[in-house]
Design an enzyme around this catalytic site. Structure first.
Site, short mmCIF file in Angstrom:
data_model
loop_
_atom_site.label_atom_id
_atom_site.label_comp_id
_atom_site.label_asym_id
_atom_site.label_seq_id
_atom_site.Cartn_x
_atom_site.Cartn_y
_atom_site.Cartn_z
N GLY A 101 -36.31 -31.70 55.87
CA GLY A 101 -36.49 -30.28 55.56
C GLY A 101 -35.18 -29.54 55.39
NE ARG A 117 -44.46 -41.60 63.79
CZ ARG A 117 -44.01 -40.52 64.43
NH1 ARG A 117 -44.86 -39.76 65.10
NH2 ARG A 117 -42.73 -40.21 64.40
CG LEU A 151 -40.90 -31.34 56.14
CD1 LEU A 151 -40.73 -31.01 54.67
CD2 LEU A 151 -42.33 -31.79 56.44
CG MET A 180 -36.91 -38.04 51.46
SD MET A 180 -38.38 -38.50 50.48
CE MET A 180 -39.70 -37.94 51.55
CD GLU A 212 -36.69 -32.13 68.38
OE1 GLU A 212 -37.89 -32.22 68.06
OE2 GLU A 212 -35.91 -33.10 68.40
N GLY A 220 -34.61 -33.20 59.62
CA GLY A 220 -33.70 -33.93 58.74
C GLY A 220 -33.99 -33.80 57.26
#
Length: 401
Positions: A335, A246, A214, A289, A384, A333
């Protein structure tokens, strides 16, 4: 001539449309260790280069005028100019890149050559928001450091090998054979989380796990024994969960309506779905968020509630695919850093026996389930870049062998 005392090292680039993240790793046996990492954010708007060493000490924190770093290509040169003096004592062996879409062609990392670049360029329409941004640094570095091998690592690769049932759309078979299928994305993140679970929670890692990645981009993935079985993202990174800008999953009839009745062009619809929808479209306030949670506006609350509901629905659907749920993992980020969102999702999954420990959740503890929860709840930071670095090292080692 290479200094025999120089430390073998590799560089990792994770490029987006408005930012470039990067890390320098030294090679330690068959693994890597972080030396420094940073990002150049706000390209073309409020550019800022910030780099820290492995201990977290700031090496540089510099802002630029918008026209000084107006494009990602310029940003890559700015990063390279800063990095070059810091490479004394290192022997660079290669560069690894995140590339969002490997299409039906690439099922694992690949060393980049002209043919590979041509093929990857052909996948730009499948991921217009990401693919071009991923490929630009490769082009720049091939010109600037042609002697260094570069490795493309794909967000789609971890999902290859899905059962056909999970790959298919309800469309004519000929389209599937042409490559119109569900690919899934955020694979480098899911692969790293799966490896972290094997080390920290081996019993959980071997079971039926849903991982919710998320962030500004959001998706969820069903893992069985650490392997991807199904993902909410499909043919493009536009599908599935609502994201920062999106739309996520959408009735295709809406697209037909926008074109046929509203008179929008395909390009205009694309801009709307990629850049003007998601949290930004729902709230009309922000795609961030953190800002939405802090806002008293009812539109902000609606966007947050919508996001939590859709994630909970996705978790339930993926649990159906798995035939049960042995753990739910939050990463990326939002999550990792939003206890409010984790609580909103967990609360909607109470019917599955999910129970949250409010104190552990507020503290961002690695385990956040209550003692009576039927489902373990974990927060696992993703990395990642480390996954890209490991793939790059192994590809180059195989090449040398």
């Amino acid at each position: 001539m290479t200094d025999p005392a120089a430390v073998p090292a590799l560089f990792v680039v994770n490029a987006g449309s408005s930012s470039i993240k990067f890390k320098l790793y030294r090679v330690v046996g068959d693994d890597i260790a972080l030396e420094l990492g940073g990002a150049l954010d706000g390209i073309g708007r409020l550019p800022r280069l910030k780099v820290k060493d492995a201990a977290g000490a700031t090496l540089v924190d510099r802002s630029f005028a918008a026209d000084e770093v107006a494009t990602a290509t310029v940003a890559q040169h700015v990063i390279g100019d800063w990095l070059l003096p810091h490479l004394d004592g290192y022997h660079m062996i290669g560069i690894g890149h995140r590339v969002v879409h490997g299409g039906p062609t690439f099922s694992g990392p690949v060393i980049v050559d002209d043919k590979v670049m041509e093929t990857l360029t052909g996948f730009i329409p499948l991921a217009p928001l990401h693919q071009l941004s991923n490929l630009d640094p490769i082009r720049v570095l091939r010109e600037r450091r042609p002697e260094l091998p570069q490795v493309a690592c794909f967000d789609t690769a971890f999902h290859r090998g899905h059962p056909e049932l999970s790959e298919r759309f309800a469309l004519p078979r000929a389209l599937y054979d042409e490559g119109v299928r569900r690919y899934g994305f955020h694979g480098l993140s899911y692969e790293y989380v799966a490896s972290a679970l094997r080390l920290a929670e081996p019993e959980i890692a071997g079971g039926r796990v849903v991982v919710a990645h998320l962030g500004s981009g959001a998706s969820a993935c069903a893992l069985r024994d650490g392997r991807s079985i199904e993902s909410t993202m499909g043919f493009t990174a536009l599908d599935g969960l609502p994201m920062g800008t999106r739309s996520g999953a959408l009735d295709p009839g809406v697209v037909l309506h926008l074109i046929e009745q509203k008179g929008l062009s395909a390009a205009e619809v694309g801009r709307m779905l990629y850049n003007q929808s998601g949290l930004l479209g729902l709230s009309g306030i922000s795609n961030d968020m953190r800002e939405l949670i802090a806002s008293p506006a009812p539109e902000a609350a609606l966007a947050v509630e919508f996001f939590c509901l859709k994630v909970a629905q996705a978790v339930a659907a993926l649990a159906t695919t798995l035939g049960g749920l042995d753990a739910l993992v939050f990463t990326a980020g939002i999550g990792e850093h939003s206890p409010e969102v984790r609580a909103g999702i967990a609360g909607r999954l109470a019917w599955l026996g999910v129970r949250l420990d409010a104190a552990a959740n507020a503290a961002g503890a690695p385990r956040i389930e209550a003692a009576d929860s039927a489902v373990p709840l974990l927060v696992v930071p993703t990395d990642e870049e480390r996954m890209i670095g490991r793939h790059t090292l192994h590809m180059l080692a195989g090449r040398a062998g």
